[in-house]
Motif scaffolding. Structure first.
Motif, short mmCIF file in Angstrom:
data_model
loop_
_atom_site.label_atom_id
_atom_site.label_comp_id
_atom_site.label_asym_id
_atom_site.label_seq_id
_atom_site.Cartn_x
_atom_site.Cartn_y
_atom_site.Cartn_z
N LEU A 143 47.06 41.66 44.43
CA LEU A 143 46.35 40.50 43.88
C LEU A 143 45.49 41.06 42.75
O LEU A 143 44.61 41.90 42.97
CB LEU A 143 45.50 39.84 44.97
CG LEU A 143 44.58 38.69 44.60
CD1 LEU A 143 45.31 37.60 43.83
CD2 LEU A 143 43.94 38.08 45.86
N ASN A 169 45.15 36.38 39.60
CA ASN A 169 43.99 35.50 39.77
C ASN A 169 43.20 35.47 38.46
O ASN A 169 42.48 36.42 38.14
CB ASN A 169 43.13 36.07 40.93
CG ASN A 169 41.86 35.29 41.15
OD1 ASN A 169 41.66 34.21 40.56
ND2 ASN A 169 40.99 35.81 41.99
N HIS A 183 38.36 33.85 48.99
CA HIS A 183 38.16 34.95 48.04
C HIS A 183 36.71 35.43 48.13
O HIS A 183 35.79 34.64 48.35
CB HIS A 183 38.49 34.49 46.62
CG HIS A 183 38.47 35.62 45.64
ND1 HIS A 183 37.30 36.08 45.09
CD2 HIS A 183 39.45 36.40 45.15
CE1 HIS A 183 37.59 37.12 44.30
NE2 HIS A 183 38.88 37.32 44.32
N GLY A 188 43.03 40.67 39.36
CA GLY A 188 42.09 39.83 38.61
C GLY A 188 42.07 40.24 37.15
O GLY A 188 42.93 39.84 36.36
N GLY A 189 41.10 41.07 36.79
CA GLY A 189 40.87 41.44 35.39
C GLY A 189 42.13 41.85 34.63
O GLY A 189 42.37 41.40 33.51
N LYS A 211 40.80 33.60 37.68
CA LYS A 211 39.39 33.22 37.92
C LYS A 211 38.92 32.17 36.91
O LYS A 211 39.73 31.34 36.48
CB LYS A 211 38.51 34.48 37.91
CG LYS A 211 39.03 35.55 38.86
CD LYS A 211 38.06 36.67 39.11
CE LYS A 211 38.71 37.69 40.04
NZ LYS A 211 37.80 38.73 40.45
N ALA A 247 35.47 46.91 45.59
CA ALA A 247 36.56 47.33 44.69
C ALA A 247 36.89 46.26 43.65
O ALA A 247 37.57 46.53 42.66
CB ALA A 247 37.82 47.65 45.51
N ILE A 248 36.38 45.05 43.87
CA ILE A 248 36.74 43.95 42.97
C ILE A 248 35.97 44.05 41.65
O ILE A 248 34.73 44.11 41.65
CB ILE A 248 36.47 42.58 43.64
CG1 ILE A 248 37.42 42.41 44.85
CG2 ILE A 248 36.65 41.44 42.65
CD1 ILE A 248 37.20 41.14 45.63
N GLY A 249 36.70 44.10 40.57
CA GLY A 249 36.08 44.12 39.24
C GLY A 249 35.19 45.32 38.98
O GLY A 249 34.31 45.26 38.13
N GLU A 301 41.00 42.73 50.08
CA GLU A 301 40.25 43.04 48.85
C GLU A 301 38.85 43.49 49.22
O GLU A 301 37.95 42.64 49.44
CB GLU A 301 40.15 41.79 47.97
CG GLU A 301 41.48 41.24 47.53
CD GLU A 301 41.31 40.32 46.33
OE1 GLU A 301 41.81 40.67 45.26
OE2 GLU A 301 40.64 39.27 46.46
N GLY A 348 41.78 44.59 44.14
CA GLY A 348 40.53 45.29 43.82
C GLY A 348 40.79 46.37 42.80
O GLY A 348 41.27 47.45 43.13
N SER A 349 40.53 46.02 41.51
CA SER A 349 40.68 46.98 40.40
C SER A 349 42.10 47.54 40.28
O SER A 349 42.29 48.71 39.93
CB SER A 349 39.65 48.11 40.50
OG SER A 349 38.35 47.57 40.35
#
Ligand code: PGA
Length: 257
Positions: A230, A7, A94, A232-233, A9, A170-172, A166, A210-211
């Motif tokens: 999934l 993702n 999301h 992100g960062g 973003k 825990a996200i980011g 998620e 999540g991280s």
């Protein structure tokens, strides 16, 4: 099969997206046992990323979708527009859509229903805020998200059901969930989804998000109940992402032995 969903973003313009897509393709090239990789770029670069990945095994998806076919819906992007640029997947609900942009349970369930009825495969994102976990209500909270989105859904025969767990905290945050808590929640999500939707277990895929990074990915992916991650960062940094793909490859290889 293990799935790695990236993702991106609202982070990359055209040039950066194309370069990163090429980098991701290189990480998969020549490998036999790779996970299924799906990239979720910004709407504006979907077409360019699609062109780059045209002959690869990677797939693309969108980060959200409209509920209606067309009309006066400023700022929305319809499902047929996404299909038109080669999307096969779409994230729905999301936590940033729910908590930053106020998408209600009802809006999320309408987006999910529209995507299920289309050629796209929606990925329903669920997860509890910290207060709910601290109050002992993580499952109650996630259960409501699942029920509102999945109740009454008729899954077309060829479709699979994708759910990403998620936790919002825990996200980011660099604080991924504990594996035991995550497994417990995945079990609950699978049971709940089976009660709500008439779908064989083999067609339910639950991902953790999540991280997730190159260091912890293996500990999540090796769990049988975890069908993928999934990211992100860490999906924006090619070395990190490569580490995650390699972890999935190691797990796939180990499970085949
Ligand atoms: P993160 O984001 O990997 O940066 O925590 C995950 C997500 O929001 O899907």
């Amino acid at each position: 099969m293990k799935y790695i969903f990236a993702n991106w973003k609202m982070n990359l313009g055209t040039r950066e997206s194309v370069a990163l897509a090429r980098g991701v393709m290189r990480t998969l090239r020549g490998k036999e046992k790779t996970p299924s990789v799906v990239i979720f770029p910004s709407f504006t670069v979907l077409n360019e990323v699609r062109k780059v990945m045209a002959r690869s095994r990677m797939r693309i998806g969108a980060q959200n979708c409209g509920t209606d076919k067309k009309g006066a819906y400023t700022g929305e992007v319809s499902i047929s527009m996404l299909e038109d640029v080669g999307c096969e997947y779409v994230l729905v609900g999301h936590s940033e859509r729910r908590f930053v942009f106020g998408e209600s349970l009802d809006v999320v369930s309408r987006r999910f229903a529209a995507a299920i009825a289309s050629k796209l495969t929606p990925v329903l994102c669920v997860g509890e805020p910290l207060e709910e976990r601290d109050a002992g209500n993580a499952k109650g909270y996630v259960g409501e998200q699942l029920t509102t989105a999945l109740k009454g859904v008729r899954l077309p025969r060829q479709k699979h059901l994708f759910i990403a767990y998620e936790p919002v905290w825990a996200i980011g945050s660099d604080h991924a969930a504990l594996v035991a808590d995550m497994v417990d929640m995945h079990e609950y999500i699978k049971d709940t989804a089976r009660k709500l939707v008439d779908v064989p277990e083999s067609k339910i895929h639950i991902l953790y998000g999540g991280s997730v990074n190159a260091v912890n990915a293996y500990t999540f992916l090796r769990e049988e109940l975890v069908d993928g991650v999934l990211v992100g960062g860490a999906s924006l940094k090619i070395k990190e992402f490569q580490g995650i793909v390699d972890s999935a490859t190691d797990v796939i290889t180990a499970q085949e032995l």
